[in-house]
Design an enzyme around this catalytic site. Structure first.
Site, PDB file in Angstrom:
ATOM      1  N   ASP A 228      -1.757   5.463   0.471  1.00  0.00           N
ATOM      2  CA  ASP A 228      -1.044   5.172  -0.768  1.00  0.00           C
ATOM      3  C   ASP A 228      -0.225   3.908  -0.500  1.00  0.00           C
ATOM      4  O   ASP A 228      -0.044   3.504   0.655  1.00  0.00           O
ATOM      5  CB  ASP A 228      -0.129   6.358  -1.119  1.00  0.00           C
ATOM      6  CG  ASP A 228       0.718   6.095  -2.346  1.00  0.00           C
ATOM      7  OD1 ASP A 228       0.210   5.490  -3.308  1.00  0.00           O
ATOM      8  OD2 ASP A 228       1.897   6.481  -2.335  1.00  0.00           O
ATOM      9  N   LEU A 229       0.279   3.267  -1.551  1.00  0.00           N
ATOM     10  CA  LEU A 229       1.069   2.046  -1.377  1.00  0.00           C
ATOM     11  C   LEU A 229       2.570   2.323  -1.376  1.00  0.00           C
ATOM     12  O   LEU A 229       3.238   2.206  -0.348  1.00  0.00           O
ATOM     13  CB  LEU A 229       0.721   1.041  -2.481  1.00  0.00           C
ATOM     14  CG  LEU A 229       1.548  -0.251  -2.513  1.00  0.00           C
ATOM     15  CD1 LEU A 229       1.377  -1.044  -1.225  1.00  0.00           C
ATOM     16  CD2 LEU A 229       1.161  -1.091  -3.730  1.00  0.00           C
ATOM     17  N   ASP A 230       3.098   2.708  -2.527  1.00  0.00           N
ATOM     18  CA  ASP A 230       4.545   2.884  -2.669  1.00  0.00           C
ATOM     19  C   ASP A 230       5.040   4.064  -1.837  1.00  0.00           C
ATOM     20  O   ASP A 230       4.550   5.184  -1.977  1.00  0.00           O
ATOM     21  CB  ASP A 230       4.917   3.110  -4.143  1.00  0.00           C
ATOM     22  CG  ASP A 230       4.714   1.857  -4.977  1.00  0.00           C
ATOM     23  OD1 ASP A 230       4.884   0.759  -4.427  1.00  0.00           O
ATOM     24  OD2 ASP A 230       4.380   1.981  -6.169  1.00  0.00           O
TER      25      ASP A 230
ATOM     26  N   THR B 222       8.542   0.114  -2.818  1.00  0.00           N
ATOM     27  CA  THR B 222       8.885  -0.563  -4.063  1.00  0.00           C
ATOM     28  C   THR B 222       9.392   0.447  -5.091  1.00  0.00           C
ATOM     29  O   THR B 222       9.529   0.132  -6.266  1.00  0.00           O
ATOM     30  CB  THR B 222       7.676  -1.320  -4.644  1.00  0.00           C
ATOM     31  OG1 THR B 222       6.611  -0.399  -4.871  1.00  0.00           O
ATOM     32  CG2 THR B 222       7.204  -2.401  -3.682  1.00  0.00           C
TER      33      THR B 222
ATOM     34  N   LYS C 244       6.877   9.724  -9.235  1.00  0.00           N
ATOM     35  CA  LYS C 244       6.180   9.273  -8.027  1.00  0.00           C
ATOM     36  C   LYS C 244       4.708   9.683  -8.062  1.00  0.00           C
ATOM     37  O   LYS C 244       4.389  10.842  -8.279  1.00  0.00           O
ATOM     38  CB  LYS C 244       6.848   9.845  -6.780  1.00  0.00           C
ATOM     39  CG  LYS C 244       8.203   9.238  -6.483  1.00  0.00           C
ATOM     40  CD  LYS C 244       8.855   9.858  -5.268  1.00  0.00           C
ATOM     41  CE  LYS C 244       8.149   9.519  -3.994  1.00  0.00           C
ATOM     42  NZ  LYS C 244       8.870  10.000  -2.788  1.00  0.00           N
TER      43      LYS C 244
ATOM     44  N   SER D 274      -4.022   3.522  -4.788  1.00  0.00           N
ATOM     45  CA  SER D 274      -2.704   3.444  -5.422  1.00  0.00           C
ATOM     46  C   SER D 274      -2.764   3.730  -6.913  1.00  0.00           C
ATOM     47  O   SER D 274      -3.716   3.349  -7.599  1.00  0.00           O
ATOM     48  CB  SER D 274      -2.115   2.042  -5.195  1.00  0.00           C
ATOM     49  OG  SER D 274      -0.906   1.886  -5.899  1.00  0.00           O
ATOM     50  N   ALA D 275      -1.718   4.387  -7.409  1.00  0.00           N
ATOM     51  CA  ALA D 275      -1.596   4.637  -8.845  1.00  0.00           C
ATOM     52  C   ALA D 275      -1.098   3.394  -9.576  1.00  0.00           C
ATOM     53  O   ALA D 275      -1.123   3.328 -10.798  1.00  0.00           O
ATOM     54  CB  ALA D 275      -0.633   5.794  -9.104  1.00  0.00           C
TER      55      ALA D 275
ATOM     56  N   LYS E 278      -4.150  10.288  -9.953  1.00  0.00           N
ATOM     57  CA  LYS E 278      -3.670  11.410  -9.143  1.00  0.00           C
ATOM     58  C   LYS E 278      -2.942  12.416 -10.044  1.00  0.00           C
ATOM     59  O   LYS E 278      -2.248  11.999 -10.971  1.00  0.00           O
ATOM     60  CB  LYS E 278      -2.713  10.903  -8.063  1.00  0.00           C
ATOM     61  CG  LYS E 278      -3.326   9.840  -7.152  1.00  0.00           C
ATOM     62  CD  LYS E 278      -2.265   9.193  -6.268  1.00  0.00           C
ATOM     63  CE  LYS E 278      -2.824   8.026  -5.487  1.00  0.00           C
ATOM     64  NZ  LYS E 278      -1.789   7.339  -4.690  1.00  0.00           N
TER      65      LYS E 278
ATOM     66  N   GLU F 206       0.048   9.904   2.174  1.00  0.00           N
ATOM     67  CA  GLU F 206       0.759   9.911   0.889  1.00  0.00           C
ATOM     68  C   GLU F 206       2.219  10.320   1.045  1.00  0.00           C
ATOM     69  O   GLU F 206       2.590  10.936   2.052  1.00  0.00           O
ATOM     70  CB  GLU F 206       0.083  10.907  -0.060  1.00  0.00           C
ATOM     71  CG  GLU F 206      -0.953  10.319  -0.980  1.00  0.00           C
ATOM     72  CD  GLU F 206      -0.347   9.610  -2.183  1.00  0.00           C
ATOM     73  OE1 GLU F 206       0.899   9.586  -2.295  1.00  0.00           O
ATOM     74  OE2 GLU F 206      -1.121   9.101  -3.010  1.00  0.00           O
ATOM     75  N   ASP F 207       3.020   9.979   0.041  1.00  0.00           N
ATOM     76  CA  ASP F 207       4.410  10.450   0.019  1.00  0.00           C
ATOM     77  C   ASP F 207       4.720  11.211  -1.267  1.00  0.00           C
ATOM     78  O   ASP F 207       5.870  11.559  -1.513  1.00  0.00           O
ATOM     79  CB  ASP F 207       5.388   9.273   0.179  1.00  0.00           C
ATOM     80  CG  ASP F 207       5.510   8.451  -1.089  1.00  0.00           C
ATOM     81  OD1 ASP F 207       4.468   8.214  -1.757  1.00  0.00           O
ATOM     82  OD2 ASP F 207       6.635   8.019  -1.412  1.00  0.00           O
TER      83      ASP F 207
END
Length: 227
Positions: free
Chosen positions: A11-13, A19, A47, A118-119, A149, A173-174
């Site tokens: 995942d990105l964020d 961010t 999130k 990423s979403a 997601k 993922e977070d």
């Protein structure tokens, strides 16, 4: 068994970079404009959620509910995104979260493929700002998929682009919805955050600085052997 890991899909964020604060500030600006209370605590519900679904959640907090046309919804979502884009122009490679560069280097050294799921519709721009775009063999954002997601599509699309078997992929993922997506994709799920929040993850670490390829490979091998 350890060597059977074919890819890591991140995942990105909150995983590669944080961010989340910029997302919060951009949504807060929209909420203030509409006279809606928007707290950091409520922001946690956004999130891993798509922009339009995040907007719907935000609007659900309004004391005086009103109906928005599809065009008005698009305009609000677009305004939020432009605010966010202006903010992430400040992002540099120094904003990569602790431990990530080291993990990526080790993954590449082992010949394991890298993907991003990423979403965010700004994933390509953010990865470019971080100096990581060329390091990833697949970058999938919400513009490339029909279902976000917790649907597994974004992770399965990344695996398809990397030409790997999802059963031999590690998803990182977070967000709870992200972990659900990883598990639904048939992948091994590594979650970043509080252990209590991720009962379905295969491995939970509190911080990105704790990400360790050897530990993940051992946990993956154990799970693959049914232990």
């Amino acid at each position: 068994m350890k060597e059977q890991i074919q890819a890591f899909i991140f995942d990105l964020d909150g995983v590669i970079t944080d961010t989340a604060e910029y997302h919060y500030l951009a949504w807060k600006a929209i909420a203030d404009e509409l006279g809606i209370e928007f707290t950091r605590a409520f922001n946690e519900n956004l999130k891993g959620v798509s922009r339009m679904d995040s907007l719907k959640l935000l609007l659900s907090q309004a004391k005086d509910r009103r109906e928005y046309t599809a065009q008005e919804m698009e305009e609000l979502a677009d305004r939020k995104n432009k605010l966010y884009q202006t903010m992430i122009e400040k992002v540099t490679p120094s904003d990569i979260l602790p431990g990530i560069n080291e993990l990526l280097s080790e993954i590449k050294r082992r010949g394991i493929k890298l993907g991003l799921a990423s979403a965010s519709k700004n994933a390509f721009f953010a990865m470019e700002r971080l100096g990581l775009k060329s390091e990833f063999g697949a970058i999938v954002d919400s513009s490339k998929i029909a279902n976000n997601k917790p649907d597994p599509e974004v992770f399965l699309k990344a695996a398809e682009m990397l030409q790997v078997d999802p059963a031999y992929c590690i998803g990182v993922e977070d967000a709870v919805s992200g972990v659900q997506a990883i598990k639904s994709a048939g992948m091994f799920a590594v979650a970043i955050g509080d252990r209590e929040a991720f009962p379905h993850a295969d491995l939970v670490l509190e911080r990105t600085s704790q990400l360790d390829l050897a530990q993940i490979a051992t946990a993956f091998a154990s799970a693959a052997n049914g232990n």
